[in-house]
Every structure is written in structure tokens, then in C-alpha cells.
Design a protein around this motif. Structure first.
Motif, PDB file in Angstrom:
ATOM      1  N   ASP A   1      15.719 -11.066-121.365  1.00 42.82           N
ATOM      2  CA  ASP A   1      15.409 -12.170-121.606  1.00 42.82           C
ATOM      3  C   ASP A   1      16.336 -13.199-122.074  1.00 42.82           C
ATOM      4  O   ASP A   1      15.849 -14.253-120.841  1.00 42.82           O
ATOM      5  CB  ASP A   1      13.939 -12.345-122.675  1.00 42.82           C
ATOM      6  CG  ASP A   1      13.490 -13.404-122.126  1.00 42.82           C
ATOM      7  OD1 ASP A   1      13.307 -14.558-121.218  1.00 42.82           O
ATOM      8  OD2 ASP A   1      11.878 -13.834-123.473  1.00 42.82           O
ATOM      9  N   ARG A   2      16.815 -13.251-122.911  1.00 44.82           N
ATOM     10  CA  ARG A   2      17.957 -14.715-122.917  1.00 44.82           C
ATOM     11  C   ARG A   2      18.431 -14.911-121.629  1.00 44.82           C
ATOM     12  O   ARG A   2      19.416 -15.770-122.106  1.00 44.82           O
ATOM     13  CB  ARG A   2      18.019 -15.037-124.763  1.00 44.82           C
ATOM     14  CG  ARG A   2      18.757 -14.046-124.752  1.00 44.82           C
ATOM     15  CD  ARG A   2      18.928 -13.974-126.324  1.00 44.82           C
ATOM     16  NE  ARG A   2      18.075 -14.215-126.707  1.00 44.82           N
ATOM     17  CZ  ARG A   2      17.829 -12.834-128.243  1.00 44.82           C
ATOM     18  NH1 ARG A   2      19.144 -12.372-128.797  1.00 44.82           N
ATOM     19  NH2 ARG A   2      16.549 -12.758-129.055  1.00 44.82           N
ATOM     20  N   LEU A   3      18.831 -13.739-121.413  1.00 46.22           N
ATOM     21  CA  LEU A   3      19.847 -13.553-120.533  1.00 46.22           C
ATOM     22  C   LEU A   3      19.650 -13.685-118.844  1.00 46.22           C
ATOM     23  O   LEU A   3      20.040 -13.321-117.947  1.00 46.22           O
ATOM     24  CB  LEU A   3      21.141 -12.043-120.663  1.00 46.22           C
ATOM     25  CG  LEU A   3      22.062 -11.647-121.966  1.00 46.22           C
ATOM     26  CD1 LEU A   3      22.644 -10.901-122.250  1.00 46.22           C
ATOM     27  CD2 LEU A   3      22.806 -13.630-122.105  1.00 46.22           C
ATOM     28  N   GLY A   4      18.240 -14.110-118.864  1.00 48.22           N
ATOM     29  CA  GLY A   4      18.084 -14.182-117.914  1.00 48.22           C
ATOM     30  C   GLY A   4      17.613 -12.914-116.523  1.00 48.22           C
ATOM     31  O   GLY A   4      16.964 -12.612-115.590  1.00 48.22           O
ATOM     32  N   LEU A   5      17.748 -11.540-117.825  1.00 55.00           N
ATOM     33  CA  LEU A   5      17.127 -10.406-116.518  1.00 55.00           C
ATOM     34  C   LEU A   5      16.843  -9.566-116.396  1.00 55.00           C
ATOM     35  O   LEU A   5      16.051  -8.655-115.528  1.00 55.00           O
ATOM     36  CB  LEU A   5      18.514  -9.589-117.505  1.00 55.00           C
ATOM     37  CG  LEU A   5      19.468  -9.343-118.039  1.00 55.00           C
ATOM     38  CD1 LEU A   5      20.252  -8.279-118.616  1.00 55.00           C
ATOM     39  CD2 LEU A   5      20.115  -9.294-117.002  1.00 55.00           C
ATOM     40  N   LEU A   6      15.629 -10.146-117.064  1.00 60.51           N
ATOM     41  CA  LEU A   6      13.984 -10.105-116.838  1.00 60.51           C
ATOM     42  C   LEU A   6      13.207 -11.294-115.603  1.00 60.51           C
ATOM     43  O   LEU A   6      11.688 -10.853-115.633  1.00 60.51           O
ATOM     44  CB  LEU A   6      13.215  -9.750-117.935  1.00 60.51           C
ATOM     45  CG  LEU A   6      14.162  -9.346-119.376  1.00 60.51           C
ATOM     46  CD1 LEU A   6      12.661  -8.856-120.719  1.00 60.51           C
ATOM     47  CD2 LEU A   6      14.002  -7.651-118.996  1.00 60.51           C
ATOM     48  N   GLY A   7      13.401 -12.647-115.467  1.00 70.31           N
ATOM     49  CA  GLY A   7      13.311 -13.091-114.962  1.00 70.31           C
ATOM     50  C   GLY A   7      13.743 -14.449-115.374  1.00 70.31           C
ATOM     51  O   GLY A   7      13.712 -15.115-115.866  1.00 70.31           O
ATOM     52  N   ALA A   8      12.696 -15.119-114.414  1.00 70.11           N
ATOM     53  CA  ALA A   8      12.379 -16.860-114.907  1.00 70.11           C
ATOM     54  C   ALA A   8      11.586 -16.982-115.645  1.00 70.11           C
ATOM     55  O   ALA A   8      10.961 -16.944-115.522  1.00 70.11           O
ATOM     56  CB  ALA A   8      12.423 -17.765-113.622  1.00 70.11           C
ATOM     57  N   ALA A   9      12.573 -18.314-116.630  1.00 72.83           N
ATOM     58  CA  ALA A   9      11.498 -17.950-117.260  1.00 72.83           C
ATOM     59  C   ALA A   9       9.902 -19.014-116.667  1.00 72.83           C
ATOM     60  O   ALA A   9       9.641 -19.560-115.554  1.00 72.83           O
ATOM     61  CB  ALA A   9      11.788 -19.997-117.961  1.00 72.83           C
ATOM     62  N   GLY A  10       8.807 -19.180-117.340  1.00 69.52           N
ATOM     63  CA  GLY A  10       7.137 -19.287-116.910  1.00 69.52           C
ATOM     64  C   GLY A  10       7.020 -18.643-116.192  1.00 69.52           C
ATOM     65  O   GLY A  10       5.788 -18.624-115.279  1.00 69.52           O
ATOM     66  N   THR A  11       7.675 -17.283-115.671  1.00 73.24           N
ATOM     67  CA  THR A  11       7.397 -16.043-114.425  1.00 73.24           C
ATOM     68  C   THR A  11       6.731 -14.997-115.398  1.00 73.24           C
ATOM     69  O   THR A  11       7.296 -14.253-116.754  1.00 73.24           O
ATOM     70  CB  THR A  11       8.604 -16.049-113.319  1.00 73.24           C
ATOM     71  OG1 THR A  11       9.859 -14.933-114.048  1.00 73.24           O
ATOM     72  CG2 THR A  11       8.551 -16.044-112.316  1.00 73.24           C
ATOM     73  N   GLY A  12       5.526 -14.171-115.118  1.00 71.73           N
ATOM     74  CA  GLY A  12       5.709 -13.601-115.529  1.00 71.73           C
ATOM     75  C   GLY A  12       5.358 -13.529-117.543  1.00 71.73           C
ATOM     76  O   GLY A  12       4.109 -14.727-117.711  1.00 71.73           O
ATOM     77  N   ASN A  13       5.598 -12.191-118.438  1.00 72.33           N
ATOM     78  CA  ASN A  13       5.765 -12.329-119.507  1.00 72.33           C
ATOM     79  C   ASN A  13       7.068 -12.753-120.244  1.00 72.33           C
ATOM     80  O   ASN A  13       7.833 -12.535-120.994  1.00 72.33           O
ATOM     81  CB  ASN A  13       5.497 -11.204-119.993  1.00 72.33           C
ATOM     82  CG  ASN A  13       4.081 -10.749-120.117  1.00 72.33           C
ATOM     83  OD1 ASN A  13       3.024 -11.666-119.804  1.00 72.33           O
ATOM     84  ND2 ASN A  13       3.480 -10.142-119.800  1.00 72.33           N
ATOM     85  N   ILE A  14       7.606 -13.868-119.321  1.00 74.51           N
ATOM     86  CA  ILE A  14       9.491 -14.513-119.934  1.00 74.51           C
ATOM     87  C   ILE A  14       9.302 -14.927-120.840  1.00 74.51           C
ATOM     88  O   ILE A  14       8.200 -16.216-120.705  1.00 74.51           O
ATOM     89  CB  ILE A  14       9.573 -14.364-119.142  1.00 74.51           C
ATOM     90  CG1 ILE A  14       9.376 -13.592-117.829  1.00 74.51           C
ATOM     91  CG2 ILE A  14      11.745 -14.998-118.717  1.00 74.51           C
ATOM     92  CD1 ILE A  14      10.708 -12.277-117.777  1.00 74.51           C
ATOM     93  N   GLU A  15       9.787 -15.333-121.991  1.00 75.71           N
ATOM     94  CA  GLU A  15      10.095 -15.841-122.932  1.00 75.71           C
ATOM     95  C   GLU A  15      11.165 -17.408-122.553  1.00 75.71           C
ATOM     96  O   GLU A  15      10.586 -18.798-122.771  1.00 75.71           O
ATOM     97  CB  GLU A  15       9.796 -15.565-124.326  1.00 75.71           C
ATOM     98  CG  GLU A  15       9.370 -16.572-125.709  1.00 75.71           C
ATOM     99  CD  GLU A  15       8.173 -16.721-125.692  1.00 75.71           C
ATOM    100  OE1 GLU A  15       8.417 -18.010-126.069  1.00 75.71           O
ATOM    101  OE2 GLU A  15       7.073 -16.161-125.434  1.00 75.71           O
ATOM    102  N   TRP A  16      11.422 -17.081-122.396  1.00 72.23           N
ATOM    103  CA  TRP A  16      13.099 -18.038-122.074  1.00 72.23           C
ATOM    104  C   TRP A  16      13.863 -17.534-121.126  1.00 72.23           C
ATOM    105  O   TRP A  16      13.592 -19.136-120.273  1.00 72.23           O
ATOM    106  CB  TRP A  16      14.289 -17.685-123.258  1.00 72.23           C
ATOM    107  CG  TRP A  16      13.350 -17.858-124.607  1.00 72.23           C
ATOM    108  CD1 TRP A  16      13.263 -18.433-124.966  1.00 72.23           C
ATOM    109  CD2 TRP A  16      13.536 -16.682-125.453  1.00 72.23           C
ATOM    110  NE1 TRP A  16      13.339 -18.337-126.559  1.00 72.23           N
ATOM    111  CE2 TRP A  16      13.301 -17.221-126.674  1.00 72.23           C
ATOM    112  CE3 TRP A  16      14.117 -14.589-125.395  1.00 72.23           C
ATOM    113  CZ2 TRP A  16      13.194 -16.361-127.672  1.00 72.23           C
ATOM    114  CZ3 TRP A  16      14.378 -14.743-126.310  1.00 72.23           C
ATOM    115  CH2 TRP A  16      13.804 -15.180-127.457  1.00 72.23           C
TER     116      TRP A  16
END
Length: 146
Positions: A26-41
Motif C-alpha cells: 500500500d505505502r509503495l503504491g502497488l495496490l492503487g492510488a490513495a482514496g480508491t477502494g480500501n487503500i490507506e496511503w
């Protein structure tokens, strides 16, 4: 004697490993952009912004270094737990790292955040894992047989 911990230790290793690798991703941006889905950072900057609120006694450059150290530790702990390498020590490191998170989170934002994020559970589960005598289906077990 039958080892009753074969499957539980495997599931616990995988669950904890994923628990450590997901926030790193998440913090490396591998799961998506901030504010999308369940992305924390969603990126490193947002992670450091949040970490700065947890560690107000440190200047931002120090928080950036500590965040990097924590991220590297989480990455190795997660991988080592999943593959079962140095499992006892990885589990102990996981417990200590999450205990550190508990202390900083509780002092800065209150007890509810570490409870909501399951940090107490991860810390206790890691400690429990470190006391299991044999890690069947692990790299540790494979290396011990040779």
C-alpha cells in the motif's frame, strides 16, 4: 507423535506474512492510488505524513528514516514468515515491531486505532507463533532435514 500444529502454524505464518506485506504494498503504491477502494496511503508521501502524526517527537527526516526501516523490516518479516525462514526469530521480530506500533499509536492517536487495525492481535499471534516447536512445510524444516 502427531504434530497438531502443522496446519495452524502454516495458516498463522501465511496470515501474518500477508498482514505485513499488504501495508508495505500500500505505502509503495502497488495496490492503487490513495482514496480508491480500501487503500490507506497509496504512496510513500501519505505514509510518511501519517507516520509523522504517530511520532510527533521526531522531525520529519527522522520519521522518513524510521518509516523506511519499519518498511524494510515488515517486508523481510512478511516474506520470511510466508516461506518459513528463521520463523521463530521472524515471529519474535514481528511481535516486537507491532508492539512498537501499539505504543506509538496509543500515545499519539489513542487506543482505538491499534484495536481497529488489529495490531494487538498481530502482536499476540506473532508471539504465539514464536513458541510453536516445529514449522512443518517451511524452509526451516527443509534445511533442518539436510
Amino acid at each position: 507423535m502427531d504434530d497438531k500444529f502443522k496446519i495452524p502454524q502454516l495458516l498463522l505464518r501465511y496470515a501474518l506474512g500477508i498482514t505485513f506485506l499488504t501495508p508495505v504494498s500500500d505505502r509503495l503504491g502497488l495496490l492503487g492510488a490513495a482514496g480508491t477502494g480500501n487503500i490507506e496511503w497509496g504512496n510513500w508521501q501519505n505514509f510518511i505524513d501519517y507516520t509523522t502524526t504517530l511520532m510527533p517527537v521526531f522531525d520529519r527526516p527522522i520519521v522518513n528514516i524510521l518509516g523506511g526501516i519499519a518498511t524494510i523490516a515488515e517486508l523481510f518479516i512478511g516474506i520470511f514468515l510466508i516461506i518459513g525462514f528463521k520463523t521463530k526469530w521472524s515471529a519474535r521480530a514481528a511481535s516486537l515491531l507491532t508492539l512498537t506500533f501499539i505504543v506509538f499509536m496509543t500515545l499519539s492517536v489513542g487506543i482505538q486505532k491499534p484495536v481497529n487495525y488489529g495490531v494487538f492481535t498481530a502482536s499476540a499471534a506473532s508471539l504465539l507463533l514464536s513458541f510453536i516447536p516445529n514449522y512443518k512445510w517451511s524452509l526451516d524444516n527443509l534445511l533442518a532435514e539436510k
